[in-house]
Design a protein around this motif. Structure first.
Motif, PDB file in Angstrom:
ATOM      1  N   VAL A 159       0.858  -1.180   0.000  1.00  0.00           N
ATOM      2  CA  VAL A 159       0.000   0.000   0.000  1.00  0.00           C
ATOM      3  C   VAL A 159       0.899   1.236   0.000  1.00  0.00           C
ATOM      4  O   VAL A 159       1.614   1.491   0.967  1.00  0.00           O
ATOM      5  N   GLU A 163      -5.288   5.364  -2.382  1.00  0.00           N
ATOM      6  CA  GLU A 163      -6.050   4.641  -3.406  1.00  0.00           C
ATOM      7  C   GLU A 163      -5.793   3.135  -3.343  1.00  0.00           C
ATOM      8  O   GLU A 163      -6.661   2.332  -3.699  1.00  0.00           O
ATOM      9  N   ASP A 164      -4.622   2.737  -2.864  1.00  0.00           N
ATOM     10  CA  ASP A 164      -4.268   1.317  -2.783  1.00  0.00           C
ATOM     11  C   ASP A 164      -5.040   0.578  -1.697  1.00  0.00           C
ATOM     12  O   ASP A 164      -4.959  -0.654  -1.601  1.00  0.00           O
TER      13      ASP A 164
END
Length: 325
Positions: A159, A163-164
């Motif tokens: 991550v 957005e991840d």
């Protein structure tokens, strides 16, 4: 540290030399419960509190400790305060969120800025007022505030941006504040107790979790997690929790010792925790975890609707944030 904070700390340490007699204390025995294991800083804090109270009272106050979750996880331990099987629980302020939302202020994201702001918040007039409101609304008496270090996310998947987080199954404590935070950030929060967390990550039931580094290190999460995502989304407060009514039934001199030694111990361990944070990071890196720097402002921007979700905390959020300026 500000002049005001130095005065608070000096006062807490100055009273440590006072003692009460066995006759005054009437041989009080109290039972403490916590989930922390030997080697963890909060295990040591509990032992330090026990020693300080017993020495200052010349043995008139005794604290017996059930550590390592011997009598249950933290929700069970706090329930024990209500039914009388426990007298003290060592746990974070926010764990009382299930009794009233006011306690959830401790877990409000991006609220407390750093160690100095932490001490300004919890050890000054603002903290006394906050603890008074928590006492009134939850029934629990809180003593002291221990700086836990920043909470970061750990994950078995990479991550690198907010957005991840989409689709990432993240274990959170079974408290509304944490669940709402990670829902807004785009993850899929899974509330569960810490006792089943390691196995759940090992088996892929969840992809990750979020906690201070001392929990990541002491619980050996590096064995089932690859990444530490440096979100620093919460700076939490460990504390000694009592049943408020039963605490107030204790002799006043006993209350004084418990209060003053609790404040002193938590100030001491706050500084110790701050000193340990870098060493914890280095230890986890040596064990193979990769630390990922992220744009925290992007995470914080996703939380713009948080005040609307917790309108009852709006005044406290504003006052705490203003105290850092």
């Amino acid at each position: 540290m500000t002049t005001k904070l130095k005065a608070v700390a000096a006062a807490a340490f100055a009273v440590a030399g006072l003692s009460i007699t066995a006759a005054q204390a009437q041989d009080v025995t109290l039972r403490m419960a916590h989930i922390y294991t030997p080697g963890n800083i909060w295990y040591d804090a509990a032992e330090a509190y026990k020693q300080a109270v017993e020495e200052r009272s010349e043995g008139a106050i005794t604290i017996d400790i059930d550590h390592s979750g011997m009598t249950g996880d933290w929700p069970q331990a706090i329930e024990g305060l209500l039914i009388g099987t426990n007298d003290i629980v060592l746990q974070s302020v926010g764990t009382l969120d299930r009794y009233d939302t006011i306690a959830g202020i401790e877990a409000y994201p991006y609220l407390v800025r750093d160690l100095d702001h932490f001490k300004e918040t919890y050890f000054g007039d603002l903290g006394r007022e906050l603890y008074g409101e928590i006492r009134e609304k939850t029934g629990f008496k809180i003593i002291g505030a221990g700086y836990r270090g920043a909470r970061h996310m750990t994950s078995s998947v990479e991550v690198r941006s907010v957005e991840d987080l989409e689709g990432v199954k993240l274990r959170v404590p079974p408290l509304r504040m944490y669940r709402m935070t990670w829902e807004m950030l785009g993850a899929s929060p899974v509330p569960m107790g810490v006792d089943e967390l390691f196995t759940s990550m090992q088996q892929g039931v969840v992809d990750g979790q979020e906690n201070p580094l001392e929990i990541v290190e002491s619980q050996k999460f590096d064995e089932v997690q690859d990444y530490v995502v440096e979100t620093a989304h919460v700076i939490g407060a460990m504390t000694f929790i009592f049943n408020g009514d039963r605490f107030e039934q204790l002799p006043e001199d006993v209350q004084q010792v418990l209060q003053e030694e609790g404040d002193r111990v938590m100030l001491e361990f706050s500084d110790r925790m701050a000193d340990d944070e870098q060493a914890l990071k280095e230890a986890l890196q040596e064990r193979g975890m990769e630390f990922i720097e992220v744009d925290r402002s992007a995470f914080q921007a996703r939380l713009g609707d948080m005040p609307a979700e917790f309108p009852e905390l709006a005044d406290w959020v504003e006052r705490i944030q203003a105290s850092a300026e």
